[in-house]
Design a protein around this motif. Structure first.
Motif, PDB file in Angstrom:
ATOM      1  N   ARG A 257       0.798  -1.084   0.042  1.00 44.39           N
ATOM      2  CA  ARG A 257       0.026   0.066   0.214  1.00 44.39           C
ATOM      3  C   ARG A 257       0.633   1.241   0.138  1.00 44.39           C
ATOM      4  O   ARG A 257       0.296   2.060  -0.328  1.00 44.39           O
ATOM      5  N   SER A 258       2.046   1.320   0.369  1.00 44.93           N
ATOM      6  CA  SER A 258       2.887   2.489   0.302  1.00 44.93           C
ATOM      7  C   SER A 258       3.220   2.756  -0.891  1.00 44.93           C
ATOM      8  O   SER A 258       3.844   3.933  -1.115  1.00 44.93           O
ATOM      9  N   TRP A 260       1.210   2.819  -3.208  1.00 42.81           N
ATOM     10  CA  TRP A 260      -0.177   3.078  -4.141  1.00 42.81           C
ATOM     11  C   TRP A 260      -0.029   4.642  -4.502  1.00 42.81           C
ATOM     12  O   TRP A 260       0.831   5.296  -3.815  1.00 42.81           O
ATOM     13  N   ARG A 262      -1.003   7.881  -4.169  1.00 44.36           N
ATOM     14  CA  ARG A 262      -1.785   8.635  -3.103  1.00 44.36           C
ATOM     15  C   ARG A 262      -2.423  10.093  -3.697  1.00 44.36           C
ATOM     16  O   ARG A 262      -3.607  10.321  -3.426  1.00 44.36           O
ATOM     17  N   ILE A 265      -5.474   8.784  -5.410  1.00 43.83           N
ATOM     18  CA  ILE A 265      -6.658   8.500  -4.592  1.00 43.83           C
ATOM     19  C   ILE A 265      -7.288   9.627  -3.986  1.00 43.83           C
ATOM     20  O   ILE A 265      -8.411   9.806  -3.914  1.00 43.83           O
ATOM     21  N   GLN A 296      -8.129   3.761   0.737  1.00 44.48           N
ATOM     22  CA  GLN A 296      -7.712   4.480   1.998  1.00 44.48           C
ATOM     23  C   GLN A 296      -7.681   3.802   3.415  1.00 44.48           C
ATOM     24  O   GLN A 296      -7.082   4.549   4.317  1.00 44.48           O
TER      25      GLN A 296
END
Length: 417
Positions: A257-258, A260, A262, A265, A296
């Motif tokens: 997830r780090s 992704w 952001r 998003i 999230q």
């Protein structure tokens, strides 16, 4: 330098130029030929005279001039002359939200009278400017097959008298939904390729994302256009983490997830909030909200599954699709347990509406495994394998079946594939 400028103009201006030329000719083939000629002239002229300040305007002028010359040669200028001034009597009146010629072109390509596969092909060819051989490669069909499909669609437009126009205001919601569906289908086709070695086809996801952005720019007040763009942005944000370095498919809980994006998003979140506060959410906005909750969450374990289940329930209410019901079952398994979800999946299986849909037996296999029914789970994985044509998915399913079955070997699992 000039070749790079032409390439950039093709990528950025094609839809503008073709749409403006179609407005003149009302003939897709004639307009496309004129626009192609304009780009050929640009290759010759820009290298000698320099790149014009407004490449799109230059190309549009040249293309329309070429189209007019062709019309003169065919002695049809007199018949076409009324099209040069004003709007036809049977054409819907324009409003501030729908004046762009590109929107006319998109609605023409996505007309409900055309078959779904023809809509996607035409959108790629005419709106995105993708060459026919590349469209054929994207869908893994021979070039001649794709050329014939596109030709039939163009002839259908002419024969059925499909107008080069945006629908009347009262018909706009239904027709916008058809356009959004085509863009979503295009992205889905690239997001998880049905066949081939690669999981993702970036050329298709990139084209779809560009179309979604264009549509929001053309219809900024349309809530579902914003919802679709948000949905695609969330998917795109985690594109790089869906497989490992070796190309192995990674489940959502395994993804980093780090890594992704952001920024994408956050952009999607703004679009979702705007769409939700503007009125009742539609199917794309609800899907985007579900995807955003996944994106999230700090970790897979911290995902707000009860809220996701509620959103799926609302989505199923307004869009009673068996695929939505299957996806809801995944959330149900987390909230209420795999037994409750398996009941839903087996009911869908009995209904038969998802026959041939590889994610049904794959989901069933996972639920059976969680219930300790591993022999049945392996059989379900075998069924999913038989339906998958993508190498990354096949390897993932094969690995899962081996893990669950223990004694099973690849050769046995691939029987009757």
């Amino acid at each position: 330098m000039s070749e790079q400028a032409v390439e950039r103009a093709h990528r950025e201006e094609w839809a503008y130029v073709l749409a403006a030329t179609v407005r003149l000719t009302r003939d897709l083939d004639a307009a496309e030929e004129a626009v192609q000629d304009a780009y050929v002239q640009a290759l010759r002229t820009w290298g000698r005279d320099g790149v014009p300040e407004r490449p799109g305007a230059w190309l549009t002028t040249v293309a329309r001039r070429a189209a007019l010359n062709a019309m003169k040669r065919e002695r049809t200028l007199a018949a076409k002359l009324p099209l040069l001034i004003g709007v036809e009597e049977d054409e819907p009146p324009e409003t501030g939200a729908v004046r762009d010629d590109r929107l006319r072109l998109i609605f023409t390509c996505c007309h409900p009278a055309l078959a779904p596969e023809a809509r996607v092909a035409l959108t790629l060819r005419l709106v995105c400017g993708v060459a026919t051989p590349d469209v054929a490669r994207a869908f893994l069909v021979p070039e001649a097959t794709m050329a014939a499909r596109i030709t039939r669609a163009k002839k259908k437009i002419a024969a059925a008298g499909i107008p080069y126009a945006v629908p009347y205001e009262e018909d706009l919601p239904e027709r916008v939904d058809a356009v959004l569906t085509v863009i979503h289908l295009l992205y889905s086709t690239g997001h998880t390729a049905a066949t081939g070695q690669e999981l993702v086809r970036d050329e298709l996801t990139g084209r779809a994302l560009g179309l979604a952005r264009m549509l929001v720019g053309l219809l900024p007040r349309d809530r579902e256009a914003r919802g679709l763009l948000a949905l695609l942005l969330v998917h795109q944000a985690r594109r790089a983490t869906r497989t490992d370095a070796a190309g192995r498919l990674l489940r959502l809980e395994e993804q980093d997830r780090s890594a992704w994006d952001r920024a994408l998003i956050a952009e999607a979140d703004r679009l979702i909030i705007g769409a939700l506060t503007a009125g009742p959410p539609g199917r794309f906005t609800l899907q985007a909200a579900i995807a955003a909750l996944h994106a999230q969450a700090p970790s897979y374990a911290e995902t707000d599954w009860p809220q996701i289940l509620i959103l799926y329930g609302e989505l199923l209410r307004i869009w009673p699709s068996p695929v939505v019901a299957l996806n809801r079952a995944v959330a149900l398994a987390v909230v209420e347990g795999p037994a409750a979800a398996l009941e839903v999946v087996e009911e869908l299986e009995r209904e038969g509406r998802l026959a041939g849909y590889r994610y049904l037996p794959a989901t069933k296999a996972d639920l059976l495994h969680r219930l300790g029914r591993d022999a049945e789970a392996v059989e379900a994985y075998r069924a999913a394998l038989a339906l998958s044509g993508n190498a990354a998915e096949q390897e993932f399913l094969l690995e899962r079946a081996r893990t669950v079955g223990g004694v099973w070997h690849g050769e046995e699992l691939w029987v009757n594939r």
